[in-house]
Motif scaffolding. Sequence first.
Motif, mmCIF file in Angstrom:
data_model
loop_
_atom_site.group_PDB
_atom_site.id
_atom_site.type_symbol
_atom_site.label_atom_id
_atom_site.label_comp_id
_atom_site.label_asym_id
_atom_site.label_seq_id
_atom_site.Cartn_x
_atom_site.Cartn_y
_atom_site.Cartn_z
ATOM 1 N N ARG A 112 -12.566 9.848 5.206
ATOM 2 C CA ARG A 112 -12.017 9.074 6.169
ATOM 3 C C ARG A 112 -12.105 9.845 7.432
ATOM 4 O O ARG A 112 -11.726 9.258 8.686
ATOM 5 C CB ARG A 112 -10.395 9.012 5.835
ATOM 6 C CG ARG A 112 -10.267 8.011 4.780
ATOM 7 C CD ARG A 112 -8.527 7.783 4.615
ATOM 8 N NE ARG A 112 -8.386 7.412 3.335
ATOM 9 C CZ ARG A 112 -8.133 6.263 2.840
ATOM 10 N NH1 ARG A 112 -8.610 5.127 3.529
ATOM 11 N NH2 ARG A 112 -8.000 5.924 1.471
ATOM 12 N N ASN B 215 -8.405 -2.217 14.085
ATOM 13 C CA ASN B 215 -8.210 -1.489 13.197
ATOM 14 C C ASN B 215 -9.214 -2.004 12.132
ATOM 15 O O ASN B 215 -8.920 -2.788 11.132
ATOM 16 C CB ASN B 215 -6.930 -1.398 12.671
ATOM 17 C CG ASN B 215 -6.474 -0.540 11.511
ATOM 18 O OD1 ASN B 215 -7.543 0.076 10.928
ATOM 19 N ND2 ASN B 215 -5.407 -0.524 11.256
ATOM 20 N N TYR C 140 1.253 4.246 5.254
ATOM 21 C CA TYR C 140 1.505 2.877 6.014
ATOM 22 C C TYR C 140 3.164 2.318 6.510
ATOM 23 O O TYR C 140 2.904 1.479 6.900
ATOM 24 C CB TYR C 140 0.714 1.847 5.258
ATOM 25 C CG TYR C 140 -0.602 2.298 5.123
ATOM 26 C CD1 TYR C 140 -1.568 2.529 6.103
ATOM 27 C CD2 TYR C 140 -1.068 2.461 3.678
ATOM 28 C CE1 TYR C 140 -2.862 2.920 6.267
ATOM 29 C CE2 TYR C 140 -2.513 2.844 3.516
ATOM 30 C CZ TYR C 140 -3.570 3.156 4.971
ATOM 31 O OH TYR C 140 -4.744 3.336 4.610
ATOM 32 N N HIS D 270 -5.401 3.194 14.288
ATOM 33 C CA HIS D 270 -5.067 3.344 12.850
ATOM 34 C C HIS D 270 -3.839 3.646 12.708
ATOM 35 O O HIS D 270 -3.135 4.366 13.468
ATOM 36 C CB HIS D 270 -5.895 4.705 12.086
ATOM 37 C CG HIS D 270 -7.482 4.626 12.487
ATOM 38 N ND1 HIS D 270 -8.191 3.506 11.501
ATOM 39 C CD2 HIS D 270 -8.548 4.814 13.208
ATOM 40 C CE1 HIS D 270 -9.607 3.422 11.684
ATOM 41 N NE2 HIS D 270 -9.725 4.244 13.011
ATOM 42 N N ILE D 271 -3.014 3.253 11.555
ATOM 43 C CA ILE D 271 -1.681 3.303 11.318
ATOM 44 C C ILE D 271 -1.386 4.831 10.922
ATOM 45 O O ILE D 271 -0.623 5.525 11.501
ATOM 46 C CB ILE D 271 -1.181 2.361 10.293
ATOM 47 C CG1 ILE D 271 -1.492 0.850 10.907
ATOM 48 C CG2 ILE D 271 0.223 2.650 9.946
ATOM 49 C CD1 ILE D 271 -1.217 -0.178 9.769
ATOM 50 N N SER D 272 -2.186 5.286 10.154
ATOM 51 C CA SER D 272 -2.335 6.528 9.587
ATOM 52 C C SER D 272 -3.183 7.531 10.493
ATOM 53 O O SER D 272 -3.801 6.702 11.287
ATOM 54 C CB SER D 272 -2.623 6.566 8.040
ATOM 55 O OG SER D 272 -4.282 6.362 7.833
ATOM 56 N N HIS E 169 -15.309 3.392 8.432
ATOM 57 C CA HIS E 169 -15.949 4.846 7.944
ATOM 58 C C HIS E 169 -17.347 4.407 7.464
ATOM 59 O O HIS E 169 -17.991 5.612 7.332
ATOM 60 C CB HIS E 169 -15.306 5.359 6.653
ATOM 61 C CG HIS E 169 -13.762 5.516 6.666
ATOM 62 N ND1 HIS E 169 -13.145 6.167 7.733
ATOM 63 C CD2 HIS E 169 -12.605 4.732 6.240
ATOM 64 C CE1 HIS E 169 -11.768 6.055 7.853
ATOM 65 N NE2 HIS E 169 -11.243 5.366 6.798
ATOM 66 N N ARG F 72 0.853 -1.230 -0.286
ATOM 67 C CA ARG F 72 -0.054 -0.127 0.097
ATOM 68 C C ARG F 72 0.638 1.133 -0.076
ATOM 69 O O ARG F 72 2.077 1.129 0.068
ATOM 70 C CB ARG F 72 -0.937 -0.075 1.397
ATOM 71 C CG ARG F 72 -1.761 -1.134 1.035
ATOM 72 C CD ARG F 72 -2.897 -1.231 2.231
ATOM 73 N NE ARG F 72 -3.898 -0.090 1.870
ATOM 74 C CZ ARG F 72 -4.933 -0.048 2.822
ATOM 75 N NH1 ARG F 72 -4.933 -0.849 3.761
ATOM 76 N NH2 ARG F 72 -5.787 1.001 2.738
ATOM 77 N N ALA G 280 -9.742 -0.554 9.435
ATOM 78 C CA ALA G 280 -9.381 -0.430 8.023
ATOM 79 C C ALA G 280 -10.467 0.547 7.308
ATOM 80 O O ALA G 280 -11.339 1.289 8.153
ATOM 81 C CB ALA G 280 -9.148 -1.591 7.327
ATOM 82 N N ALA G 281 -10.938 0.361 6.001
ATOM 83 C CA ALA G 281 -11.915 1.124 5.294
ATOM 84 C C ALA G 281 -13.465 0.825 6.034
ATOM 85 O O ALA G 281 -14.143 1.742 5.940
ATOM 86 C CB ALA G 281 -12.025 0.667 3.973
#
Length: 143
Positions: free
Chosen positions: A110, A73, A22, A99-101, A79, A17, A75-76
């Motif tokens: 996001r 986490n 990330y 979350h990593i970011s 949201h 990614r 992820a998508a």
Amino acid sequence: MKVLVLNGPNLGRLDLRDSAMYGSMNFESLKSFIKSEATKNGLDADVRQSDSEVEIIQWLHEAAEGSIPVIINPAAFTHYSYAIRDAAEMLKGPLIEVHISNPLKREEFRHTSVISGIASGTIAGFGPDSYRLALIALKEMLK
Ligand code: DQA
């Protein structure tokens, strides 16, 4: 004390990614990192990843039934998955969202998390360290 560390879609391909978001760690290395940080904090991390909403919901049901704390986490799914939120709402133990970011620094879609409102807390933006910080927070909560 066992903790389920659940990871949502595309995190299994972390190293493929956007590295600006990330980093370069692959999921297997992230998994080893989480497990060793958990051990340092007296926790036994069962780290899982799935691209399937159904599977993540089933794991949340398992955690609810076993009163197992969860670090997630999503992820998508963060949201928009009301189904994951509803499953997470049934948990009896702490729930930490990671979350990593930092999603709030990214695209507007996001900026919404349907999970945060039912989580004990959220840690985002520290790369893999978000998980380490979540484990420390969890350890404190379980005292
Ligand atoms: C993520 C952020 C999400 O917006 C994104 O969809 C992910 C990863 C993170 O860890 O930074 O897949 O949850």
